[in-house]
Scaffold this active site. Structure first.
Site, PDB file in Angstrom:
ATOM      1  CD  GLU A 151       5.343  -8.146   2.940  1.00  0.00           C
ATOM      2  OE1 GLU A 151       6.163  -8.533   3.800  1.00  0.00           O
ATOM      3  OE2 GLU A 151       4.128  -7.962   3.192  1.00  0.00           O
ATOM      4  CG  HIS A 188       3.771  -5.425   7.089  1.00  0.00           C
ATOM      5  ND1 HIS A 188       3.811  -5.276   8.457  1.00  0.00           N
ATOM      6  CD2 HIS A 188       2.994  -4.409   6.614  1.00  0.00           C
ATOM      7  CE1 HIS A 188       3.082  -4.222   8.804  1.00  0.00           C
ATOM      8  NE2 HIS A 188       2.579  -3.678   7.707  1.00  0.00           N
ATOM      9  CG  HIS A 208      -2.097  -4.570  11.191  1.00  0.00           C
ATOM     10  ND1 HIS A 208      -0.973  -4.543  11.996  1.00  0.00           N
ATOM     11  CD2 HIS A 208      -1.789  -3.818  10.099  1.00  0.00           C
ATOM     12  CE1 HIS A 208      -0.033  -3.803  11.416  1.00  0.00           C
ATOM     13  NE2 HIS A 208      -0.508  -3.358  10.258  1.00  0.00           N
ATOM     14  CE  LYS A 225       0.509  -7.035  10.191  1.00  0.00           C
ATOM     15  NZ  LYS A 225       1.854  -7.663  10.040  1.00  0.00           N
ATOM     16  CG  PHE A 272      -0.071   4.462   8.046  1.00  0.00           C
ATOM     17  CD1 PHE A 272      -0.144   3.543   7.014  1.00  0.00           C
ATOM     18  CD2 PHE A 272      -1.251   4.905   8.614  1.00  0.00           C
ATOM     19  CE1 PHE A 272      -1.369   3.075   6.551  1.00  0.00           C
ATOM     20  CE2 PHE A 272      -2.488   4.444   8.175  1.00  0.00           C
ATOM     21  CZ  PHE A 272      -2.537   3.533   7.136  1.00  0.00           C
ATOM     22  CB  CYS A 322       2.347  -1.076  11.225  1.00  0.00           C
ATOM     23  SG  CYS A 322       0.698  -0.374  11.384  1.00  0.00           S
TER      24      CYS A 322
END
Length: 401
Positions: free
Chosen positions: A307, A296, A330, A325, A389, A162
């Site tokens: 975060e 993010h 996403h 998002k 990831f 991502c």
């Protein structure tokens, strides 16, 4: 600001669940409108929400050879065509050897793969299309962009989950700085709304069937989405020579790796914080000069909490924070490019978009998340975070021209 590796953004393109063009997507994000909807193709699964791109049509897709393209390649081509048009660049007139393409994606042509697997299982190997591999391989979005627009300079396809779209942005900036090209076409694209991928994320407990709510107290996961974002980057001198109007400057970028876990972020946000601080150093600015943060913000319990803690440590002045998002879902490997483009548009308009789905901020989140409505903000600099990831982290620093 150092400006030592600066590039200018001269064109943007967007294909998302909100719409197949830049302005329609921006309108939805600016309004905080969520695009998640029940998906008939996911019927029978524990999670049935997705954010799908509506019917896509563009002149670039009417050329010979387009019928066999996977959706991921179609999304990428349309986004790049939009960006080139805004930048005022005509591929028929440029030196293709001085142009680069850098793409980011996490999954490749999954729809093409699904069709091939079905034919192999039901009808046998002789019924698998010869278009299978050209439609499936991860580098084909990059290859199709180069082919359609006559790019013969460096072409690179990167995959950092991502963080891919933002990783592509950083690599393109470096190619420009090294003199390898004058123009770099950056594109993040993914089309991963399939039964298998949604099931995989469901098994990890990462997705929601009630909607994406970044930083909200009741958040329970993200909604899988598809789309593409494209940015035209140029060396400042090249853009000036052709009298192009910069939309923004890419003044800093950094990447890091957690080396902690295959899917879980480092619990202390070690890699994410390293990337944020390194990007600021690369830009030659201090934390206090950042006007807003495009987070993010996946809407998972773990990511948002980590975060938020990182942002609280790095930015004690609490700049406004947003996550796209909530509106767009996403988009996985496309997210970094899409959200960098949205950050450019936010800087240009002098606002910070709302975070769709945010009703009540998590009480443990000590950051200023924008909710309800867009907030006027005259900041000159913003950062855009992308984490993936595998522990991949990438952070872009963007500034008004």
């Amino acid at each position: 600001m150092s400006g030592r590796s600066e590039a200018v953004v001269t064109g943007l393109g967007l294909v998302t669940a909100a719409g197949c063009d830049r302005d329609t997507t921006w309108s939805a994000v600016r309004a905080g409108r969520a695009t998640a909807a029940p998906d008939p193709e996911l019927r029978g699964l524990p999670v049935t929400l997705s954010c799908r791109v509506p019917d896509l049509d563009h002149p670039v897709l009417r050329r010979r050879g387009s019928a066999h393209l996977d959706p991921v390649d179609r999304f990428g081509l349309v986004a790049v065509a939009q960006a080139l048009e805004q930048a005022g660049l005509d591929p028929r007139e440029w030196d293709g050897g001085r142009v680069a393409v850098v793409t980011g994606g996490s999954t490749g042509g999954l729809r093409t793969q699904d069709r091939a697997l079905a034919r192999l299982g039901q009808q046998g190997p002789e019924f698998v299309s010869p278009y299978f591999l050209p439609g499936y391989l991860l580098n084909m979005t990059c290859a199709n962009i180069a082919l359609r627009f006559g790019v013969t300079g460096p072409t690179l396809a990167t995959s950092t989950a991502c963080a891919s779209g933002s990783t592509a942005l950083g690599l393109a900036r470096d190619l420009l700085a090294a003199g390898r090209c004058d123009i770099a076409l950056v594109c993040g694209a993914d089309a991963a709304v399939t039964r298998l991928i949604v099931t995989g994320f469901t098994q990890l407990g990462a997705v929601s069937d009630t909607g994406s709510r970044p930083f909200d107290a009741t958040r329970d996961g993200f909604v899988v989405a598809e789309g593409a974002g494209a940015l035209v980057l140029e060396r400042p001198g090249h853009a000036a020579a052709r009298a192009a109007r910069p939309l923004a400057r890419l003044i800093g970028h950094a990447a890091s790796t957690d080396a902690h876990h295959l899917v879980a972020p480092h619990p202390g946000g070690r890699g994410a914080e390293q990337a944020v601080r390194a990007a600021l150093a690369d830009a030659g600015i201090g934390p206090g000069e950042v006007g807003h943060v495009n987070a993010h913000g996946t809407s998972t319990r773990q990511n948002d909490a980590i975060e938020a803690a990182v942002l609280g440590r790095v930015f004690p002045h609490r700049p406004p924070v947003t996550s796209a998002k909530g509106a767009l879902g996403h988009t996985l490997g496309a997210a970094g490019a899409i959200e960098a483009a949205l950050t450019v548009m936010a800087l240009a308009e002098g606002i910070v978009p709302p975070t769709a789905g945010l009703a009540e901020a998590d009480p443990g989140t000590e950051i200023d998340v924008v909710g309800a409505a867009a907030r006027p903000h005259a900041g000159q600099v913003a950062i855009s975070n992308s984490f993936g990831f595998g522990g991949h982290n990438a952070v872009a620093v963007l500034a008004r021209p």
